[in-house]
Design an enzyme around this catalytic site. Structure first.
Site, PDB file in Angstrom:
ATOM      1  N   ASP A   5      -4.429  -7.260   1.005  1.00  0.00           N
ATOM      2  CA  ASP A   5      -3.927  -8.633   0.999  1.00  0.00           C
ATOM      3  C   ASP A   5      -2.421  -8.540   1.254  1.00  0.00           C
ATOM      4  O   ASP A   5      -1.641  -8.233   0.356  1.00  0.00           O
ATOM      5  CB  ASP A   5      -4.217  -9.309  -0.344  1.00  0.00           C
ATOM      6  CG  ASP A   5      -3.692 -10.749  -0.392  1.00  0.00           C
ATOM      7  OD1 ASP A   5      -2.872 -11.125   0.478  1.00  0.00           O
ATOM      8  OD2 ASP A   5      -4.089 -11.483  -1.310  1.00  0.00           O
TER       9      ASP A   5
ATOM     10  N   PHE B 103      -2.934 -11.020  -7.663  1.00  0.00           N
ATOM     11  CA  PHE B 103      -2.847 -12.430  -7.279  1.00  0.00           C
ATOM     12  C   PHE B 103      -3.368 -12.594  -5.867  1.00  0.00           C
ATOM     13  O   PHE B 103      -2.812 -12.033  -4.924  1.00  0.00           O
ATOM     14  CB  PHE B 103      -1.422 -12.992  -7.367  1.00  0.00           C
ATOM     15  CG  PHE B 103      -1.399 -14.470  -7.048  1.00  0.00           C
ATOM     16  CD1 PHE B 103      -1.691 -15.409  -8.029  1.00  0.00           C
ATOM     17  CD2 PHE B 103      -1.159 -14.926  -5.760  1.00  0.00           C
ATOM     18  CE1 PHE B 103      -1.736 -16.770  -7.734  1.00  0.00           C
ATOM     19  CE2 PHE B 103      -1.203 -16.285  -5.452  1.00  0.00           C
ATOM     20  CZ  PHE B 103      -1.490 -17.206  -6.446  1.00  0.00           C
TER      21      PHE B 103
ATOM     22  N   LYS C 103       1.229 -17.093   4.772  1.00  0.00           N
ATOM     23  CA  LYS C 103       2.632 -17.362   4.487  1.00  0.00           C
ATOM     24  C   LYS C 103       3.536 -17.308   5.720  1.00  0.00           C
ATOM     25  O   LYS C 103       3.608 -18.269   6.460  1.00  0.00           O
ATOM     26  CB  LYS C 103       3.109 -16.431   3.367  1.00  0.00           C
ATOM     27  CG  LYS C 103       2.391 -16.740   2.039  1.00  0.00           C
ATOM     28  CD  LYS C 103       3.116 -16.314   0.810  1.00  0.00           C
ATOM     29  CE  LYS C 103       2.553 -16.982  -0.437  1.00  0.00           C
ATOM     30  NZ  LYS C 103       1.721 -16.131  -1.275  1.00  0.00           N
TER      31      LYS C 103
END
Ligand SMILES: *Cc1c(COP(=O)(O)O)cnc(C)c1O
Length: 400
Positions: free
Chosen positions: A225, A140, A254
């Site tokens: 990531d 993802f 985030k």
């Protein structure tokens, strides 16, 4: 207005690309959030790890207000007095040499794809238009067309073709498959140290270390990531530190703002981001003074208030308590630090009904991949709060 009315408005006017639990939140503080009826919940999702520092952290809120009253956006046509200090602080903290500030996680991923392709043509000498990037099954990395184009999740892709070419998919955690997929045109390998949305999948010990060696041997840019795993979530500043590796490019987002503002960054050695010349890439809001001021304090808070240490100490405790629950529904408890997944057996009837039951008991959780419940509270959670949560989780998982 009451809960039903807020839900009605969302359903009436909003695109239906989410299916939230029916709780309407209005206030947050630390690990706790309150709904419009005044009920209190322990947040076990932390906005997919964007709120590692806890909801509405007072120091970050104060910095945001102070900066908002001074200067918010000048675009990169001019310089601003928050950008340089932000660069320096995040580089020193992560041992990086160069930073590219963006807004969302997906934009950081897109930006690194542009950077490694350009690096491939300019530095590695890959023939124009032939660059290949290797990614993992069950990945993802966000929701843009290019990114969903190399997703292996059917729903993320369905109806969105045609996609961007130039990506190869290999199984996650499989060093040999990665090595076999490399060709002279391979410019980069993009991987999550732990697959978050994929169901909290921890790769075999030594995986990232071997990947690092292979990337060095084959001259492939190694990209981690860390948008979900980074910034303390797994008990280290970056999850790659668990294996003692340093990626060439690291993506963060985030929690970079502690949940107050969309900000992401590509962290790099000099060589890869060094390919960008003025005009090659850009973003109106990327690197704006409000974002930088918020990120600077969000990082300080993470370090100074020892949140990473707290995740390292309480994560294993939480996991042990969860593993001790003798529920017939539970197949496996796994994770690292405070990124924990409880996988249920197929016959349990899906994780969502348990999330609903947990909500009724004052715990907000989200299923991922149908059968996994993710437990990822803000990193300021205490042992007493974990005990409080475990009691309720045990009750829920013992339900038929
Ligand atoms: C959330 C996430 C992204 C995308 O971030 P957005 O801000 O939603 O675009 C990318 N990679 C990983 C690993 C993520 O968890």
């Amino acid at each position: 207005m009451r809960t039903e009315e807020f839900i009605h408005l969302e359903e009436e006017f909003g695109a239906k690309n989410y299916k939230p639990l029916d709780v309407v939140l209005t206030r947050g503080q630390g690990v706790w959030v309150w709904d419009v009826e005044g009920n209190r919940y322990l947040d076990c999702l932390s906005s997919y790890s964007a709120v590692n520092q806890g909801h509405c952290h007072p120091r970050i809120v104060a910095a945001m207000i102070e900066q908002a009253q001074r200067l918010t956006l000048v675009s990169r046509a001019f310089r601003n007095d928050q950008l340089g200090p932000f660069y320096q602080e995040i580089c020193e903290l992560t041992n990086s040499h160069m930073v590219l500030p963006m807004n969302s996680g997906a934009e950081a991923v897109e930006s690194c794809i542009k950077a490694v392709r350009k690096w491939g043509y300019q530095v590695k000498g890959v023939p124009e238009g032939q660059a290949e990037i290797i990614v993992c099954e069950n990945n993802f990395h966000g929701r843009t067309i290019t990114i969903v184009g190399f997703s292996t999740e059917e729903q993320y892709r369905d109806g969105y073709a045609p996609f961007t070419p130039g990506f190869k998919v290999v199984p996650f955690g499989d060093v040999e498959a990665f090595e076999r997929a490399i060709t002279p045109n391979t410019v980069a390998f993009l991987v999550e140290p732990i697959q978050g949305e994929g169901g909290i999948i921890v790769p075999p010990e030594g995986y990232l270390r071997r990947v690092r060696e292979i990337c060095d041997e084959q001259r492939v840019v190694f990209i981690t990531d860390e948008i979900q795993t980074g910034l303390g979530r797994t008990g280290k500043l970056l999850a790659e530190e668990h294996e003692g590796v340093v990626a060439d490019l690291t993506l963060v987002g985030k929690a970079l703002s502690g949940g107050l503002y969309p900000i992401s960054a590509v962290l790099s050695n000099k060589e890869v981001l060094g390919v960008f010349q003025p005009g090659d890439h850009g973003s109106t809001y990327g690197g704006n003074p409000l974002a930088c001021a918020v990120a600077r304090v969000a990082l300080q808070v993470l370090i100074e208030e020892k949140m990473i240490e707290n995740a390292a100490a309480l994560g294993p405790y939480f996991m042990r308590q969860l593993a001790a629950i003798k529920s017939p529904h539970v197949k496996e408890v796994r994770g690292k630090g405070l990124l924990i997944g409880v996988e249920l057996h197929q016959e349990a009837g899906g994780a969502r009904r348990f999330c609903q039951s947990l909500k009724a008991k004052g715990l907000l959780c989200k299923e991922t991949h149908d059968n996994v419940i993710r437990f990822a509270p803000p990193l300021v959670v205490t042992q007493e709060e974990i005990d409080w949560a475990v009691e309720r989780i045990a009750d829920t998982l013992m339900e038929p």
